[in-house]
Design an enzyme around this catalytic site. Structure first.
Site, PDB file in Angstrom:
ATOM      1  N   TYR A  11      47.513  48.475  40.367  1.00  0.00           N
ATOM      2  CA  TYR A  11      48.595  47.486  40.490  1.00  0.00           C
ATOM      3  C   TYR A  11      49.171  47.079  39.126  1.00  0.00           C
ATOM      4  CZ  TYR A  11      50.662  42.853  41.487  1.00  0.00           C
ATOM      5  OH  TYR A  11      51.486  41.752  41.569  1.00  0.00           O
ATOM      6  N   ASP A  31      42.708  57.862  35.876  1.00  0.00           N
ATOM      7  CA  ASP A  31      42.371  57.057  37.053  1.00  0.00           C
ATOM      8  C   ASP A  31      41.587  57.923  38.028  1.00  0.00           C
ATOM      9  OD1 ASP A  31      42.568  55.272  39.426  1.00  0.00           O
ATOM     10  OD2 ASP A  31      44.098  54.251  38.227  1.00  0.00           O
ATOM     11  N   SER A  36      43.725  53.140  44.227  1.00  0.00           N
ATOM     12  CA  SER A  36      45.162  53.403  44.105  1.00  0.00           C
ATOM     13  C   SER A  36      45.469  54.744  44.756  1.00  0.00           C
ATOM     14  CB  SER A  36      45.572  53.416  42.628  1.00  0.00           C
ATOM     15  OG  SER A  36      44.818  54.378  41.908  1.00  0.00           O
ATOM     16  N   ALA A  81      40.843  50.033  33.901  1.00  0.00           N
ATOM     17  CA  ALA A  81      39.972  50.621  34.925  1.00  0.00           C
ATOM     18  C   ALA A  81      38.762  49.737  35.200  1.00  0.00           C
ATOM     19  CB  ALA A  81      39.513  52.007  34.481  1.00  0.00           C
ATOM     20  N   SER A 124      39.929  38.418  32.038  1.00  0.00           N
ATOM     21  CA  SER A 124      40.232  37.538  33.167  1.00  0.00           C
ATOM     22  C   SER A 124      39.908  36.092  32.828  1.00  0.00           C
ATOM     23  CB  SER A 124      39.394  37.982  34.375  1.00  0.00           C
ATOM     24  OG  SER A 124      39.347  36.987  35.362  1.00  0.00           O
ATOM     25  N   TYR A 149      31.601  40.137  39.199  1.00  0.00           N
ATOM     26  CA  TYR A 149      32.894  40.561  38.633  1.00  0.00           C
ATOM     27  C   TYR A 149      33.197  39.766  37.358  1.00  0.00           C
ATOM     28  CZ  TYR A 149      37.884  40.454  37.760  1.00  0.00           C
ATOM     29  OH  TYR A 149      39.105  40.478  37.130  1.00  0.00           O
ATOM     30  N   ASN A 199      43.541  38.886  47.634  1.00  0.00           N
ATOM     31  CA  ASN A 199      44.366  37.921  46.917  1.00  0.00           C
ATOM     32  C   ASN A 199      45.434  37.317  47.827  1.00  0.00           C
ATOM     33  OD1 ASN A 199      42.911  38.426  44.553  1.00  0.00           O
ATOM     34  ND2 ASN A 199      44.210  40.178  44.043  1.00  0.00           N
ATOM     35  N   ASP A 295      34.800  28.321  44.659  1.00  0.00           N
ATOM     36  CA  ASP A 295      36.221  28.113  44.369  1.00  0.00           C
ATOM     37  C   ASP A 295      36.411  26.786  43.630  1.00  0.00           C
ATOM     38  OD1 ASP A 295      37.092  30.458  45.431  1.00  0.00           O
ATOM     39  OD2 ASP A 295      38.083  29.592  47.184  1.00  0.00           O
TER      40      ASP A 295
END
Length: 338
Positions: A11, A31, A36, A81, A124, A149, A199, A295
């Site tokens: 993306y 990739d 994807s 990646a 991130s 993650y 998401n 969250d």
């Protein structure tokens, strides 16, 4: 410049490749297509106006990366990646550490052997963990991410920082992004999640085209204006521009350069739902569900450092993010062809 883009058909990677090609750079995409589809490649070429080289392969294949770096005389690497689903990482921690941490180790080992010392890393905002103050500033100490993650992103940041300290000639950018959404304005390139979207925006888009029945809004009792979680949403085109600017400005500028890439404002889940409803011209079916563990109520970026040092800032609004996502999803209701 000659650029290797790992995860370049994903993306964010695909949108960045288009911007690189439009800026006249030579692009090699590596990739393994686990997240994807090959059919994005001709779209990248058409929108970028230039042919990218594609190599199907795994980031953990050090010999292959070394070969690519030598054969294409690569100047710099943009590293996307990796696996990226927070929930899945809790169920599959070893796969996440193998892909994201071990994969990066293999990449930088190959770069060191090939004497390629410019790296842009896709990090991130999860590395901040739960901070007592908002907005998040780069000078904040990193926290304790809740998921494998997030932990994998923080581990990679620490590894790259140690590498640069040991070998000061490296130029390493750690780009901490917040919530990328939106699509290319052509409507021919966008987010195409494999399976159920993790998401918010792609899930809303699939509800709008009838692929999903209703959006679950997790929590409506947060201490926010409308009770729903607040996040910093950034248009993927602004994010792509941020990578290109960072690459061009930081090439051969030794150091570890940390930047937040975000809009600098928070939007609630219902703000996003309403923006999308306006974009597609119909109400979005949603229902409230209990909060999810881990969250946070609200956070957003302070992106003033990127503005000051890179002359980068967002130019696209939440309404444009929704409009471009709807343009993509309505033209391609099933995403890319296989």
């Amino acid at each position: 410049m000659r650029v290797l883009v790992t995860g370049g058909s994903g993306y964010i990677g695909s949108h960045t490749c288009v911007q690189l090609l439009q800026n006249g750079h030579d692009v090699v995409i590596l990739d393994n297509l686990c997240n994807s589809k090959r059919s994005v490649l001709p779209v990248i070429e058409r929108l970028g106006g230039k042919h990218p080289t594609f190599v199907e392969g795994d980031i953990r294949n050090e010999a292959l990366i070394t070969e690519i770096l030598h054969d294409h005389a690569i100047d710099t690497v943009i590293h996307f990646a990796g696996l990226k689903a927070v929930g899945e990482s809790v169920a599959k921690p070893l796969e996440y550490y193998d892909n994201n941490v071990n994969g990066t180790l293999r990449l930088v080992s190959a770069m060191r052997a090939a004497n390629v010392k410019n790296l842009i890393f896709s990090s991130s905002a999860t590395v901040y963990g739960d901070q007592p103050k908002i907005p998040y500033v780069e000078s904040f100490p990193t926290g304790t991410p809740q998921s494998p993650y997030g932990k994998s992103k923080l581990m990679v940041e620490q590894i790259l920082t140690d590498l640069q300290k040991a070998q000061p000639e490296w130029s390493i950018a750690l780009l901490r992004y917040f919530n990328p959404v939106g699509a290319h304005p052509s409507g021919d390139m966008g987010e195409d999640p494999q399976g159920i979207p993790n998401n918010l925006m792609p899930y809303i888009a699939q509800v709008a085209v009838g692929r999903r029945e209703s959006l679950a809004v997790f929590g409506n009792d947060y201490p926010t204006e409308d009770g729903t979680g607040v996040r910093d949403y950034i248009h993927v085109m602004d994010l792509a521009d941020g990578h290109v600017v960072a690459m061009e400005k930081l090439a051969d500028k030794s150091g570890v350069h940390i930047y937040n890439l975000g809009a600098g404002v928070g939007s609630s889940v219902l703000d996003v739902v309403n923006a999308f409803s306006k974009a597609c011209g119909k109400p979005i079916n949603y229902h409230f569900a209990p909060r999810r563990d881990g969250d946070l109520p609200a956070y957003w970026a302070d992106a003033s450092k990127a503005d000051r040092e890179l002359n980068w800032r967002v130019t696209r609004t939440l309404d444009e993010m929704a409009q471009d996502t709807w343009h993509w999803q309505s033209r391609h209701p099933q995403g890319y062809s296989d």
